[in-house]
Design an enzyme around this catalytic site. Structure first.
Site, PDB file in Angstrom:
ATOM      1  N   HIS A 232      -7.188  -6.733  -0.123  1.00 46.88           N
ATOM      2  CA  HIS A 232      -6.048  -5.816  -0.148  1.00 46.88           C
ATOM      3  C   HIS A 232      -4.933  -6.195   0.825  1.00 46.88           C
ATOM      4  O   HIS A 232      -3.757  -5.992   0.542  1.00 46.88           O
ATOM      5  CB  HIS A 232      -6.564  -4.410   0.177  1.00 46.88           C
ATOM      6  CG  HIS A 232      -5.516  -3.346   0.223  1.00 46.88           C
ATOM      7  ND1 HIS A 232      -4.710  -3.032  -0.848  1.00 46.88           N
ATOM      8  CD2 HIS A 232      -5.150  -2.505   1.232  1.00 46.88           C
ATOM      9  CE1 HIS A 232      -3.899  -2.043  -0.520  1.00 46.88           C
ATOM     10  NE2 HIS A 232      -4.140  -1.705   0.740  1.00 46.88           N
TER      11      HIS A 232
ATOM     12  N   ASP B  80       0.834  -1.189   0.000  1.00 49.15           N
ATOM     13  CA  ASP B  80       0.000   0.000   0.000  1.00 49.15           C
ATOM     14  C   ASP B  80       0.882   1.257   0.000  1.00 49.15           C
ATOM     15  O   ASP B  80       1.730   1.405  -0.866  1.00 49.15           O
ATOM     16  CB  ASP B  80      -0.957  -0.067   1.203  1.00 49.15           C
ATOM     17  CG  ASP B  80      -2.009   1.019   1.211  1.00 49.15           C
ATOM     18  OD1 ASP B  80      -3.042   0.850   0.531  1.00 49.15           O
ATOM     19  OD2 ASP B  80      -1.800   2.036   1.906  1.00 49.15           O
TER      20      ASP B  80
END
Length: 298
Positions: free
Chosen positions: A279, A109
Site C-alpha cells: 500500500h 490513501d
C-alpha cells in the site's frame, strides 16, 4: 527529519479558523505540486521522494486536518467538519494563500480521497491529478463483501460511535499503528526508517489524533457518500488528466479494477499501473514512484 527535508520550510498556516502544519520547498519558479498523505501517517511519508521531486516542482506538503501537527477539532454530529469537502476546502484556501491559483495534486490513501473531492469542487485549480492506491470511496463501499470487510475491517471499526473505537485504539495506540503500517500487502514495517516511524508514533499516539482519524472515517461512511452520490447524479466528473498508481500486493489490486472505476469518474485521460509494492508506494518504491510522478506532471 531535518536532513530529509533540507532546504524546506516548516510552519503553521491559518486557514479560516484552524491551522495546518505545512512543509514547503523545491524550485520556487517551478509548477506547484501539492502532496497529500494518508492514514495513519503525516506529510513525513513523502520524505523519500521530496528531494527527488524538489528540483522539478514547488512542493507543498501539509498535514491534513486531524493529522500530524495540524489542528484536530472535535467531530460535529454529522461529521461534516471531517468531510472530504471540508478538508479539500482547507487545501484550496492554503494554496491560494501561497499564491498558487492552479497546481498539480497527488494524494495517497485518505489524501487521495481528499484530492478527488478537491478536483471536483475546485476543478479550475487542479491542473493534473495523481491518486495512489485507492478506488472511489462510493464504489468500494458498494462492493463490500466478506473479503473487503476482512481486509479493510478498519473502515467499519473506526466508524462506530464515539468513544468505542477511540477507547479500544487508545489502549495500545503504538501497537495499532504498527499493525496498520505493516498491513495491506506491505509485509511488515521494515521499509520505514526509525526516524519516520518515531514521527508517526509521536503524532498518532494522542487521544485527539485517534478521535480525528475516527471522524475522518465516519465522514467517509456518511456525508462523503452523500456528496459523492450528488456529484454523480449531477454528472460531475474529474476534468483533468489523472494518473493512478497502486500496489500489486494490495487490496485495490485484489478486489477492484481501478482504471475502469476511475475512468467512469473522469472526462479526461486516465492512465496508470500496478507497482511491485503493497500500500505504501512512496516509501516502499520511492525511486519508481518519484519517476512516475515526475513523468506525469512534467
Amino acid at each position: 527529519m531535518a536532513a530529509w527535508f533540507e532546504g524546506f520550510e516548516e510552519r503553521d498556516h491559518w486557514v479560516d479558523s484552524l491551522h495546518l502544519r505545512v512543509r514547503s520547498g523545491g524550485a520556487s519558479d517551478a509548477p506547484p505540486l501539492l502532496l497529500l498523505h494518508g492514514f495513519p501517517q503525516t506529510h513525513a511519508m513523502w520524505h523519500r521522494i521530496a528531494q527527488r521531486l524538489a528540483p522539478h516542482f514547488c512542493l507543498v506538503l501539509p498535514d491534513l486536518r486531524g493529522y500530524g501537527d495540524s489542528d484536530k477539532p472535535r467531530g460535529e454530529p454529522a461529521h461534516a467538519n471531517y468531510s472530504k469537502r471540508a478538508m479539500a476546502a482547507d487545501l484550496a484556501a492554503l494554496m491560494r494563500s501561497l499564491g498558487h491559483e492552479r497546481y498539480f495534486v497527488c494524494g495517497h490513501d485518505r489524501g487521495a480521497r481528499v484530492a478527488h473531492r478537491l478536483a471536483l469542487d475546485h476543478a479550475q485549480a487542479v491542473a493534473k491529478l495523481a491518486l495512489l492506491d485507492i478506488a472511489p470511496t462510493l464504489d468500494m463501499y458498494a462492493a463490500a463483501d466478506k473479503r473487503f470487510a476482512s481486509a479493510y475491517y478498519h473502515w467499519f471499526h473506526l466508524i462506530q460511535p464515539s468513544p468505542l473505537p477511540e477507547t479500544m485504539i487508545g489502549g495500545n495506540p503504538r501497537f495499532y499503528l504498527h499493525w496498520k503500517l505493516g498491513g495491506w500487502g506491505s509485509r511488515g514495517i521494515g521499509f520505514i526508517e526509525p526516524e519516520a516511524l518515531a514521527e508517526y508514533e509521536r503524532c498518532f499516539c494522542r487521544a485527539e489524533t485517534i478521535h480525528a482519524v475516527c471522524e475522518d472515517y465516519r465522514a467517509s461512511a456518511g456525508i462523503d457518500l452523500e456528496h459523492d452520490r450528488a456529484s454523480r447524479e449531477a454528472g460531475q466528473k474529474i476534468e483533468c488528466d489523472t494518473l493512478l498508481l497502486w500496489g500489486e500486493r494490495g487490496v485495490v489490486q485484489a478486489l477492484f479494477d481501478p482504471l475502469a472505476l476511475w475512468r467512469a469518474q473522469c472526462s479526461a485521460s486516465v492512465s496508470g499501473r500496478a507497482m511491485a509494492a503493497g500500500h505504501f508506494l512512496a516509501e516502499e518504491l520511492p525511486d519508481e514512484t518519484a519517476a512516475a510522478l515526475r513523468g506525469f506532471f512534467a
